[in-house]
Design an enzyme around this catalytic site. Structure first.
Site, PDB file in Angstrom:
ATOM      1  N   GLU A   1       1.566  -0.586  -4.928  1.00 45.50           N
ATOM      2  CA  GLU A   1       0.556   0.389  -5.331  1.00 45.50           C
ATOM      3  C   GLU A   1       1.219   1.722  -5.627  1.00 45.50           C
ATOM      4  O   GLU A   1       1.586   2.470  -4.719  1.00 45.50           O
ATOM      5  CB  GLU A   1      -0.509   0.574  -4.239  1.00 45.50           C
ATOM      6  CG  GLU A   1      -1.675   1.428  -4.730  1.00 45.50           C
ATOM      7  CD  GLU A   1      -2.122   2.515  -3.772  1.00 45.50           C
ATOM      8  OE1 GLU A   1      -3.136   3.164  -4.065  1.00 45.50           O
ATOM      9  OE2 GLU A   1      -1.467   2.760  -2.741  1.00 45.50           O
TER      10      GLU A   1
ATOM     11  N   ASP B   1       0.835  -1.195   0.000  1.00 40.19           N
ATOM     12  CA  ASP B   1       0.000   0.000   0.000  1.00 40.19           C
ATOM     13  C   ASP B   1       0.875   1.253   0.000  1.00 40.19           C
ATOM     14  O   ASP B   1       1.890   1.323   0.706  1.00 40.19           O
ATOM     15  CB  ASP B   1      -0.874  -0.030   1.266  1.00 40.19           C
ATOM     16  CG  ASP B   1      -1.816   1.151   1.372  1.00 40.19           C
ATOM     17  OD1 ASP B   1      -2.792   1.192   0.601  1.00 40.19           O
ATOM     18  OD2 ASP B   1      -1.583   2.033   2.229  1.00 40.19           O
TER      19      ASP B   1
HETATM   20  C1  ARE Z   1      -8.964   8.798   6.003  1.00 40.63           C
HETATM   21  C2  ARE Z   1      -9.888   9.987   5.786  1.00 40.63           C
HETATM   22  C3  ARE Z   1      -9.082  11.273   5.726  1.00 40.63           C
HETATM   23  C4  ARE Z   1      -8.205  11.408   6.969  1.00 40.63           C
HETATM   24  C5  ARE Z   1      -7.319  10.168   7.081  1.00 40.63           C
HETATM   25  C6  ARE Z   1      -6.404  10.195   8.295  1.00 40.63           C
HETATM   26  O1  ARE Z   1     -10.620   9.806   4.567  1.00 40.63           O
HETATM   27  O2  ARE Z   1      -9.994  12.373   5.641  1.00 40.63           O
HETATM   28  O3  ARE Z   1      -7.396  12.571   6.867  1.00 40.63           O
HETATM   29  O4  ARE Z   1      -8.156   9.022   7.142  1.00 40.63           O
HETATM   30  O5  ARE Z   1      -7.104   9.955   9.459  1.00 40.63           O
HETATM   31  C7  ARE Z   1      -7.817   5.070   2.480  1.00 40.63           C
HETATM   32  C8  ARE Z   1      -8.812   6.162   2.083  1.00 40.63           C
HETATM   33  C9  ARE Z   1      -8.493   7.480   2.743  1.00 40.63           C
HETATM   34  C10 ARE Z   1      -8.374   7.291   4.230  1.00 40.63           C
HETATM   35  C11 ARE Z   1      -7.235   6.297   4.464  1.00 40.63           C
HETATM   36  C12 ARE Z   1      -6.955   6.041   5.940  1.00 40.63           C
HETATM   37  O6  ARE Z   1      -8.792   6.307   0.669  1.00 40.63           O
HETATM   38  O7  ARE Z   1      -9.564   8.402   2.466  1.00 40.63           O
HETATM   39  O8  ARE Z   1      -8.114   8.545   4.877  1.00 40.63           O
HETATM   40  O9  ARE Z   1      -7.614   5.038   3.882  1.00 40.63           O
HETATM   41  O10 ARE Z   1      -8.099   5.595   6.577  1.00 40.63           O
HETATM   42  C13 ARE Z   1      -2.974   8.668  -2.846  1.00 40.63           C
HETATM   43  C14 ARE Z   1      -1.897   7.626  -2.529  1.00 40.63           C
HETATM   44  C15 ARE Z   1      -2.408   6.216  -2.614  1.00 40.63           C
HETATM   45  C16 ARE Z   1      -3.682   6.019  -1.791  1.00 40.63           C
HETATM   46  C17 ARE Z   1      -4.694   7.027  -2.313  1.00 40.63           C
HETATM   47  C18 ARE Z   1      -6.023   6.946  -1.552  1.00 40.63           C
HETATM   48  O11 ARE Z   1      -0.784   7.814  -3.398  1.00 40.63           O
HETATM   49  O12 ARE Z   1      -1.394   5.362  -2.110  1.00 40.63           O
HETATM   50  O13 ARE Z   1      -4.175   8.371  -2.150  1.00 40.63           O
HETATM   51  N1  ARE Z   1      -4.195   4.640  -1.864  1.00 40.63           N
HETATM   52  C19 ARE Z   1      -3.932   3.674  -0.752  1.00 40.63           C
HETATM   53  C20 ARE Z   1      -5.124   2.786  -0.460  1.00 40.63           C
HETATM   54  C21 ARE Z   1      -6.239   3.589   0.158  1.00 40.63           C
HETATM   55  C22 ARE Z   1      -5.793   4.118   1.514  1.00 40.63           C
HETATM   56  C23 ARE Z   1      -4.372   4.469   1.561  1.00 40.63           C
HETATM   57  C24 ARE Z   1      -3.507   4.304   0.499  1.00 40.63           C
HETATM   58  C25 ARE Z   1      -3.831   4.864   2.872  1.00 40.63           C
HETATM   59  O14 ARE Z   1      -5.516   2.117  -1.602  1.00 40.63           O
HETATM   60  O15 ARE Z   1      -7.432   2.848   0.313  1.00 40.63           O
HETATM   61  O16 ARE Z   1      -6.572   5.313   1.845  1.00 40.63           O
HETATM   62  O17 ARE Z   1      -3.442   3.634   3.506  1.00 40.63           O
HETATM   63  C26 ARE Z   1      -3.245  11.433  -7.382  1.00 40.63           C
HETATM   64  C27 ARE Z   1      -1.927  10.763  -7.035  1.00 40.63           C
HETATM   65  C28 ARE Z   1      -2.137   9.547  -6.147  1.00 40.63           C
HETATM   66  C29 ARE Z   1      -3.010   9.881  -4.945  1.00 40.63           C
HETATM   67  C30 ARE Z   1      -4.337  10.473  -5.455  1.00 40.63           C
HETATM   68  C31 ARE Z   1      -5.268  10.852  -4.317  1.00 40.63           C
HETATM   69  O18 ARE Z   1      -3.962  10.620  -8.281  1.00 40.63           O
HETATM   70  O19 ARE Z   1      -1.278  10.321  -8.214  1.00 40.63           O
HETATM   71  O20 ARE Z   1      -0.885   9.083  -5.706  1.00 40.63           O
HETATM   72  O21 ARE Z   1      -3.264   8.653  -4.237  1.00 40.63           O
HETATM   73  O22 ARE Z   1      -4.062  11.643  -6.223  1.00 40.63           O
HETATM   74  O23 ARE Z   1      -4.663  11.807  -3.490  1.00 40.63           O
END
Ligand code: ARE
Ligand code: CA
Length: 482
Positions: A230, A193
């Site tokens: 990822e 992740d």
């Molecule tokens: C949650 C709340 C937030 C709060 C946070 C901290 O929604 O409001 O601030 O908690 O308390 C998932 C959810 C998030 C969530 C998080 C933790 O999607 O909303 O936050 O869990 O509970 C980037 C990263 C990429 C990531 C995506 C979501 O690069 O790695 O954001 N994806 C993975 C998982 C997700 C997970 C996380 C990571 C965290 O698949 O499910 O988040 O572990 C462009 C960029 C991307 C970027 C994207 C969005 O496209 O190229 O890199 O992705 O913008 O910002």
């Protein structure tokens, strides 16, 4: 790290999003194993913060509070039992590993296994981690950082999630211990992740310290875990997926974006004739491919009109193309139904996940979609297994949205995404005989519940796919003769 180590003859994994370990074990035995699935990506198995103030959203599982194997999906004993039973059924388990960060700051501070944390002091006694284990001084990634500043993307917090410093020996060791524990229990690999948010050099050190897969679970000796990282890379950012391909496989987000566009009629299917690296995709062996994932199916992560179960006909078309085409290592999504994009899985008032029920037609109930149990999808998993390593050949198109191709002498598939019928005599590359189309129905005994296709001695057959049919795909393969 690029070999999934599937049992022989298998080729496709499914993400059983938020499923419980006991249910997955049963699903391996009663469905996934017999149907030829290769593996399962499971939701994160380590303890997370229980976020009652947001009604236990799905995303609480991306907020680690310790590496103990206790979540809403089950405990360590249930986890171990699942891995054992799935491996016995020929189905591998891949763990979603969250090693970039720990939780964000919340008022509530109890994990699913009872661990607590003192967020203000970066203190996670369940590991334990303290302030020195995090990047310092802390900062939060801003949108524009993705375009300019790799150091901020890697050393600042992703959405306020406390950012671990994988450059320190102690943090590396805690992560390696966690992952090796899972390997000892029989898992076959990991989704990493938020890999973009970690330094490739640090990841290499961590991967190289992982143990070989557990031979007591049927893996060959010396087998390395399958690792897919990822990294969301649709272009235009300072960090590219290419920084990670020398380490291990990478999630190819362009794949689902382009196929969603095409099957949404935003691009003609005929252009898929050179699908693969010519489209700017990763090399096939480096590429973990999928249409939707748990983020982009609900507008998290990288957005952009991704097809999901909600647009079923187009979605099944895109999935069938993914599974019929030799490019990449495919992963299917298996969802729970949602309207609220933050909502967690089906649960009772105590927050316990409610198991999927299985209907008499093999579909799921209790709020679970179970795309992997849709006939048009599991039949294409079998198609891909039959096709094996054979190349694509005999491409045909009508200059628009009707296409067809063969996979060696083992499979033939046709698609009609035009507003008019497809009626053509086409080369199927299959031995002469009568075949059952595995999309409109399936073979049962010597009977066929769907369309029959008669292949002549020259390998040609008349193919008909009406624009108004329930599905836009027709597929036949060796093994579907009737
Ligand atoms: C949650 C709340 C937030 C709060 C946070 C901290 O929604 O409001 O601030 O908690 O308390 C998932 C959810 C998030 C969530 C998080 C933790 O999607 O909303 O936050 O869990 O509970 C980037 C990263 C990429 C990531 C995506 C979501 O690069 O790695 O954001 N994806 C993975 C998982 C997700 C997970 C996380 C990571 C965290 O698949 O499910 O988040 O572990 C462009 C960029 C991307 C970027 C994207 C969005 O496209 O190229 O890199 O992705 O913008 O910002
Ligand atoms: Ca980081």
């Amino acid at each position: 790290y690029k070999n999934p180590h599937y049992a022989s003859g298998r080729s496709t994994m499914v993400h059983l999003f938020e499923w419980k370990w006991d249910d997955i074990a049963s699903e391996c035995e009663r469905f996934l194993g017999p149907r030829g699935y290769g593996g399962i990506q499971i939701s994160p198995p380590n303890e997370n913060l229980a976020i009652w103030s947001r009604q236990r959203p799905w995303w609480e599982r991306y907020q680690p509070i310790s590496y103990r194997l206790v979540t809403r999906s089950g405990n360590e004993q249930q986890f171990a039992n699942m891995v054992r039973r799935c491996n016995d059924a020929g189905v591998r388990i891949y763990v979603d590993a969250i090693i970039n960060h720990m939780t964000g700051t919340w008022n509530e501070n109890t994990g699913t296994g009872g661990s607590t944390a003192d967020f203000g002091n970066w203190h996670y006694p369940g590991v334990p981690y303290g302030r020195n284990d995090f990047n310092w001084p802390h900062c939060v990634i801003q949108g524009h950082d993705y375009g300019c500043c790799a150091d901020r993307v890697r050393n600042c917090e992703l959405s306020g999630l406390k950012d671990l410093n994988q450059g320190t020996e102690y943090v590396r060791q805690m992560i390696v211990n966690y992952m090796n524990h899972l390997i000892s229990l029989g898992v076959a690999g990991f989704r990493i992740d938020a890999a973009k948010h970690m330094w490739p050099g640090d990841l290499r050190v961590i991967y190289d310290r992982l143990h070989n897969l557990n031979t007591a679970h049927g893996f060959p000796s010396g087998a390395r875990p399958y690792i897919y990282q990822e990294v969301i890379d649709l272009g235009g950012e300072v960090i590219s997926r290419d920084e990670y391909t020398s380490l291990a496989a990478v999630t190819e987000f362009k794949f689902g974006m382009e196929l969603s566009r095409a099957f949404n009629r935003g691009n003609q299917l005929r252009w898929l004739v050179n699908w693969g690296p010519a489209w700017g995709l990763l090399a096939s062996g480096d590429s973990l491919t999928f249409i939707d994932n748990h983020d982009n199916q609900r507008g998290h992560g990288a957005g952009g009109n991704i097809l999901t179960y909600k647009q079923a006909k187009q979605y099944k078309g895109a999935i069938a193309f993914m599974l019929a085409h030799p490019y990449g290592w495919p992963q299917l999504m298996s969802s729970f139904d949602f309207h609220d994009t933050e909502a967690g899985p089906p649960m009772d008032s105590s927050g316990n996940i409610i198991s999927p029920s299985i209907n008499s037609d093999q579909s799921c109930g209790n709020g679970w979609i179970c795309e992997h149990r849709w006939r048009q999808i599991y039949s294409m998993v079998a198609f891909r297994n039959q096709a094996g390593n054979s190349a694509m050949s005999n491409w045909w198109d009508n200059g628009s949205n009707q296409i067809a191709f063969c996979r060696g002498n083992a499979g033939f598939v046709a698609f009609n995404n035009d507003y008019w019928d497809l009626n053509q005599t086409l080369q199927t590359c299959l031995p002469a005989g009568t075949y059952c189309d595995v999309i409109s129905g399936e073979k049962s005994g010597n009977n066929c519940t769907g369309k029959r296709v008669t292949v002549g001695n020259d390998g040609r057959a008349h193919i008909s796919l009406g624009a108004n049919e329930f599905d836009m795909v027709l597929a036949i393969h060796t093994g579907s003769e009737v």
